[in-house]
Design an enzyme around this catalytic site. Sequence first.
Site, PDB file in Angstrom:
ATOM      1  N   CYS A 177     -37.262 -52.862  -9.504  1.00  0.00           N
ATOM      2  CA  CYS A 177     -37.524 -51.721 -10.384  1.00  0.00           C
ATOM      3  C   CYS A 177     -36.487 -51.571 -11.490  1.00  0.00           C
ATOM      4  O   CYS A 177     -36.681 -50.792 -12.421  1.00  0.00           O
ATOM      5  CB  CYS A 177     -37.610 -50.440  -9.565  1.00  0.00           C
ATOM      6  SG  CYS A 177     -38.860 -50.501  -8.249  1.00  0.00           S
ATOM      7  N   HIS A 324     -37.089 -44.888 -14.403  1.00  0.00           N
ATOM      8  CA  HIS A 324     -38.058 -45.595 -13.579  1.00  0.00           C
ATOM      9  C   HIS A 324     -38.887 -44.564 -12.823  1.00  0.00           C
ATOM     10  O   HIS A 324     -38.353 -43.645 -12.196  1.00  0.00           O
ATOM     11  CB  HIS A 324     -37.335 -46.519 -12.602  1.00  0.00           C
ATOM     12  CG  HIS A 324     -38.174 -46.983 -11.468  1.00  0.00           C
ATOM     13  ND1 HIS A 324     -39.414 -47.564 -11.656  1.00  0.00           N
ATOM     14  CD2 HIS A 324     -37.978 -46.930 -10.120  1.00  0.00           C
ATOM     15  CE1 HIS A 324     -39.929 -47.861 -10.468  1.00  0.00           C
ATOM     16  NE2 HIS A 324     -39.083 -47.483  -9.532  1.00  0.00           N
ATOM     17  N   ASN A 354     -45.586 -45.670  -8.570  1.00  0.00           N
ATOM     18  CA  ASN A 354     -44.434 -46.526  -8.827  1.00  0.00           C
ATOM     19  C   ASN A 354     -44.920 -47.934  -9.164  1.00  0.00           C
ATOM     20  O   ASN A 354     -45.400 -48.651  -8.283  1.00  0.00           O
ATOM     21  CB  ASN A 354     -43.528 -46.547  -7.589  1.00  0.00           C
ATOM     22  CG  ASN A 354     -42.288 -47.397  -7.762  1.00  0.00           C
ATOM     23  OD1 ASN A 354     -42.219 -48.247  -8.642  1.00  0.00           O
ATOM     24  ND2 ASN A 354     -41.306 -47.188  -6.896  1.00  0.00           N
TER      25      ASN A 354
END
Length: 398
Positions: A177, A324, A354
């Site tokens: 990520c 993020h 996500n």
Amino acid sequence: MANASWVFTPSVPHFNKPMISPLISTFRSRVYPHDRILKRVLCSSAVHGADKVSVSELKASRVVGKGCKLVGCGSAVPKLEVSNDDLSKIVDTSDEWISVRTGIRNRRVITGKIKMTGLAVEAAQKALEMAEVDADDVDLVLLCTSTPDDLFGSAPQIQAALGCKGNPLAFDITAACSGFVLGLVSASCYIRGGGFKNVLVIGADALSRYVDWTDRGTCILFGDAAGAVLVQACESEDDGVFGFDLHSDGEGYRHLHTGIKANEEFGTNGSVVDFPPKRSSYSSIQMNGKEVFRFACRVVPQSIEIALENAGLTRSSIDWLLLHQANQRILDAVATRLEIPADRVISNLANYGNTSAASIPLALDEAVRSGKVKPGQTIATSGFGAGLTWGSAIIRWN
């Protein structure tokens, strides 16, 4: 633990200051003035037609720029939308349970013949179109992904699909990520120190292929997507990447990982025990949600503060906070720590979940195309995730 903090300046060297936390060690990074950097870099390769290009033309095409800026962005998502209500039919959960704890209501998932590289190519094409740059003028393709379609890397496939006839270098960056932030910083380094002019940075992941869809602790979180930006060389007054801060902590690996499955043919580290071995495969995503939450809320505000200091800016300089997109509670906690109002936090988490390395460029693209982010505005961006890795960059949208 390893880390790096840099600021880009046209005149004086910079030494980063140690981080405040006693748990984090540092090394000192130095950036030299541009007049001490090699002004021209000759790049050559065995490509068709290279013999027809003069040395002077090759040199002229590799003049090192004094700055770099973001000039185009794009994104792509699969068509299949999976809602919280859909998930409640396969695991013990509900829309309320998921949305209250994460802020997520929907996510996109690849199906059929759709591949991660297909999404990446679509996002990259949109970024090039916005920047009004031809694929043949791309000097470097950086694919930030932890889920390539090929174990050996997918960036060259994307380069070919885009039609980059000059055979520019293309390779993958694996940092989960945090990948897109690392790719963005890498692009700026290639431009400032290597003489590249147009660098395509793509964040793309298809984590749905590694999700245990019977585990409500993880299957509710992840989705698939791709986002891209074109980073271009420019004069120092138009610079759009001001400072950054990057870190890793391998001790935190146990909190978030997807390792090779252990079986009778392989040891726990993937080494061969018996011969011939069976084909290896990876486990589903394993995550300690509470520890990852604490980790992000602790390190991200600190990292952004250091990146701001390196850039010579303060919190008041930030127009937008772009993190993020992992969990809305993390976004809220970081914004509170940095004293940034909620209306200046970019979030599209509710619609996509996500999406790992794709989350930052995906959210940026939507914010730019909707008119929320305007040219000249300053964005504090930060990625964090498996590794453990984390990093921040202070950028300006051009």
